[in-house]
Design an enzyme around this catalytic site. Structure first.
Site, PDB file in Angstrom:
ATOM      1  N   ARG A   1       0.817  -1.222   0.000  1.00  0.00           N
ATOM      2  CA  ARG A   1       0.000   0.000   0.000  1.00  0.00           C
ATOM      3  C   ARG A   1       0.848   1.269   0.000  1.00  0.00           C
ATOM      4  O   ARG A   1       0.490   2.271   0.607  1.00  0.00           O
ATOM      5  CB  ARG A   1      -0.949   0.034   1.207  1.00  0.00           C
ATOM      6  CG  ARG A   1      -2.027  -1.012   1.200  1.00  0.00           C
ATOM      7  CD  ARG A   1      -3.252  -0.524   0.411  1.00  0.00           C
ATOM      8  NE  ARG A   1      -4.294  -1.533   0.440  1.00  0.00           N
ATOM      9  CZ  ARG A   1      -5.369  -1.480   1.231  1.00  0.00           C
ATOM     10  NH1 ARG A   1      -5.557  -0.458   2.007  1.00  0.00           N
ATOM     11  NH2 ARG A   1      -6.259  -2.445   1.200  1.00  0.00           N
TER      12      ARG A   1
ATOM     13  N   ARG B   1      -3.307   6.896   1.049  1.00  0.00           N
ATOM     14  CA  ARG B   1      -3.776   8.144   1.665  1.00  0.00           C
ATOM     15  C   ARG B   1      -2.780   8.843   2.565  1.00  0.00           C
ATOM     16  O   ARG B   1      -3.010   9.988   2.937  1.00  0.00           O
ATOM     17  CB  ARG B   1      -5.080   7.870   2.425  1.00  0.00           C
ATOM     18  CG  ARG B   1      -6.261   7.690   1.493  1.00  0.00           C
ATOM     19  CD  ARG B   1      -7.461   7.115   2.203  1.00  0.00           C
ATOM     20  NE  ARG B   1      -7.164   5.742   2.617  1.00  0.00           N
ATOM     21  CZ  ARG B   1      -8.065   4.894   3.102  1.00  0.00           C
ATOM     22  NH1 ARG B   1      -9.304   5.281   3.278  1.00  0.00           N
ATOM     23  NH2 ARG B   1      -7.712   3.673   3.431  1.00  0.00           N
TER      24      ARG B   1
ATOM     25  N   ARG C   1      -6.858  11.220  -5.747  1.00  0.00           N
ATOM     26  CA  ARG C   1      -8.034  10.484  -5.242  1.00  0.00           C
ATOM     27  C   ARG C   1      -9.266  11.396  -5.225  1.00  0.00           C
ATOM     28  O   ARG C   1     -10.360  10.977  -5.615  1.00  0.00           O
ATOM     29  CB  ARG C   1      -7.706   9.984  -3.839  1.00  0.00           C
ATOM     30  CG  ARG C   1      -8.800   9.294  -3.091  1.00  0.00           C
ATOM     31  CD  ARG C   1      -8.954   7.871  -3.565  1.00  0.00           C
ATOM     32  NE  ARG C   1      -9.957   7.189  -2.772  1.00  0.00           N
ATOM     33  CZ  ARG C   1     -11.262   7.356  -2.901  1.00  0.00           C
ATOM     34  NH1 ARG C   1     -11.724   8.202  -3.790  1.00  0.00           N
ATOM     35  NH2 ARG C   1     -12.108   6.692  -2.139  1.00  0.00           N
TER      36      ARG C   1
ATOM     37  N   ASP D   1      -6.976  -2.968  -7.088  1.00  0.00           N
ATOM     38  CA  ASP D   1      -7.474  -3.602  -5.868  1.00  0.00           C
ATOM     39  C   ASP D   1      -7.801  -5.055  -6.155  1.00  0.00           C
ATOM     40  O   ASP D   1      -8.145  -5.405  -7.294  1.00  0.00           O
ATOM     41  CB  ASP D   1      -8.723  -2.886  -5.348  1.00  0.00           C
ATOM     42  CG  ASP D   1      -8.985  -3.261  -3.899  1.00  0.00           C
ATOM     43  OD1 ASP D   1      -8.390  -2.645  -3.002  1.00  0.00           O
ATOM     44  OD2 ASP D   1      -9.754  -4.216  -3.662  1.00  0.00           O
TER      45      ASP D   1
ATOM     46  N   TYR E   1     -14.791 -11.952   0.272  1.00  0.00           N
ATOM     47  CA  TYR E   1     -15.500 -10.688   0.016  1.00  0.00           C
ATOM     48  C   TYR E   1     -16.731 -10.903  -0.861  1.00  0.00           C
ATOM     49  O   TYR E   1     -17.764 -10.273  -0.670  1.00  0.00           O
ATOM     50  CB  TYR E   1     -14.561  -9.675  -0.647  1.00  0.00           C
ATOM     51  CG  TYR E   1     -13.540  -9.103   0.309  1.00  0.00           C
ATOM     52  CD1 TYR E   1     -13.869  -8.027   1.138  1.00  0.00           C
ATOM     53  CD2 TYR E   1     -12.264  -9.636   0.409  1.00  0.00           C
ATOM     54  CE1 TYR E   1     -12.940  -7.496   2.022  1.00  0.00           C
ATOM     55  CE2 TYR E   1     -11.328  -9.118   1.293  1.00  0.00           C
ATOM     56  CZ  TYR E   1     -11.673  -8.054   2.095  1.00  0.00           C
ATOM     57  OH  TYR E   1     -10.764  -7.542   2.987  1.00  0.00           O
TER      58      TYR E   1
END
Ligand SMILES: Cc1c2[nH]c(c1CCC(=O)O)Cc1[nH]c(c(CCC(=O)O)c1C)Cc1[nH]c(c(CCC(=O)O)c1C)Cc1[nH]c(c(C)c1CCC(=O)O)C2
Length: 355
Positions: free
Chosen positions: A33, A37, A46, A83, A162
């Site tokens: 990652r 952010r 973003r 992702d 998921y």
């Protein structure tokens, strides 16, 4: 093995040498990652993208955020910005990322919903992601020729978690119950994911990815027999398909997070060249349990990176000490946290590069 200059006179990339089993020291370094952010330049793009799926499917923006941490830190690898849930998205399962909530999918819990998923054509529907890979490859060639490009996908079990649960979860009760109660149906979904993921990863390699990583983030939820059936076997099946379709020795990294002692069996039975160690793994144990023909990657605690200072240096040096003398890639044990001060990452790079 020694470092050699290949016949064409270009120094091979340190990451690829380590994944090929060479002891490269100081070790190559990248962070899970690493685009995210905690970087102001990421937050800017973003915000421009609006939603996360748009960011992942707009090659110009996805390539830009992939390259941002390379420009700032000179890491040895860039990891495609995308992702693991883009495979279910490309299989036709509606996906969105809700602010502060994470991913939300329409759950697939019966034969009709699973049967409606599309496997053939996944790589075509993921064409924007392949275009991102091509752009990043060109960007690295121009700006950072020693940095390797890693493509990735989620492993079948984690992605199925998921898809069946429909969202993130601490225990993924629905998929785990399905795996016990209706293994035929769960197995069907897993086999579809093996095929779809293989197609998707081969397309990434054809677009310029130089190594591929398989994220099995929820592997550690399973007891040993289930771990063998739903983690080791599907990863091994995926590797077998990839081996048929990719050049010989194409570097593959497996990451069965929180596998504990099952890491050794995973390393020996799946056919990957490298395995990731999560934050809870003792690197000295991993060094003794995983043969040194298989590279290890990891496993600094992302919280030590938030803390910085002596705590960061002590933890990083302990890992370096345990990994000296074997093929190794320095990384975190899980993804970087959004509250990480960017200057702590610079400090870590200095520590690792000083050996
Ligand atoms: C389980 C998993 C996911 N995605 C991924 C995993 C496996 C690794 C792990 O265990 O963390 C993998 C992943 N996700 C992302 C990458 C990009 C490359 C990189 O490592 O820099 C990679 C390799 C971007 C992302 N994927 C996501 C973000 C944050 C989205 C944002 O910027 O708003 C990023 C940068 C969103 C995401 N994606 C996922 C969740 C649960 C979330 C929400 C949690 C969160 O917000 O951190 C699923």
């Amino acid at each position: 093995m020694t470092s050699e200059t290949p016949w064409d006179g270009r120094p091979a990339k340190p990451l690829l040498r380590a994944l090929a089993g060479e002891q490269v020291w100081p070790p190559p370094l990248w962070l899970m990652r690493q685009a995210g952010r905690y970087l102001p330049e990421y937050r800017e793009v973003r915000a421009r993208a609006g939603d996360f799926v748009t960011l992942c499917t707009t090659p110009e923006m996805a390539a830009e955020v992939t390259l941002q941490p390379i420009r700032r830190y000179g890491f040895d690898a860039a990891i495609l910005f995308s992702d693991i849930l883009m495979v279910p998205w490309a299989m036709g399962q509606p996906l969105r990322f809700a602010e502060g909530e994470g991913p939300v999918l329409e759950p697939v819990r019966d034969a009709a919903a699973i049967g409606a998923l599309r496997v053939a054509g996944v790589a075509e529907r993921a064409a924007p992601i392949m275009e991102t890979v091509r752009r990043v490859g060109a960007g690295l060639e121009a700006e950072a020729p020693r940095t390797a490009l890693i493509g990735f996908a989620g492993s079948p079990f984690t992605v199925a978690c998921y898809m069946v649960e429909g969202r993130g979860s601490r225990d993924f009760a629905h998929p785990r119950a399905m795996a016990h109660a209706d293994p035929a149906l769960f197995g069907r979904l897993i086999r579809m994911l093996v095929d779809a993921t293989a197609e998707y990863l081969v397309a990434q390699a054809e677009a310029g990815a130089e190594a591929l990583m398989l994220f099995d983030s929820w592997a550690g939820l399973l007891p040993p027999a289930q771990f063998r059936r739903w983690v080791i076997e599907p990863n091994a099946a995926l590797v077998r398909v990839l081996r048929k379709r990719l050049p010989p020795e194409f570097p593959l990294i497996g990451f069965p997070r929180l596998a504990g002692p099952m890491l050794a069996e995973f390393a020996q039975r799946t056919g990957v060249q490298a395995v990731g160690m999560d934050t809870a793994m003792d690197p000295r144990w991993a060094a003794s349990a995983v043969p040194d023909t298989i590279a290890l990657q990891g496993n600094l605690d992302p919280l030590a990176l938030i803390a910085g200072g002596p705590a960061l240096e002590v933890e990083a040096r302990a890992i370096l000490g345990a990994m000296r003398g074997r093929p190794f890639v320095f990384n975190l044990g899980h993804g970087i946290e959004k509250t990480t001060p960017p200057e702590h990452v610079s400090a870590l790079v200095r520590v690792v590069r000083s050996g």
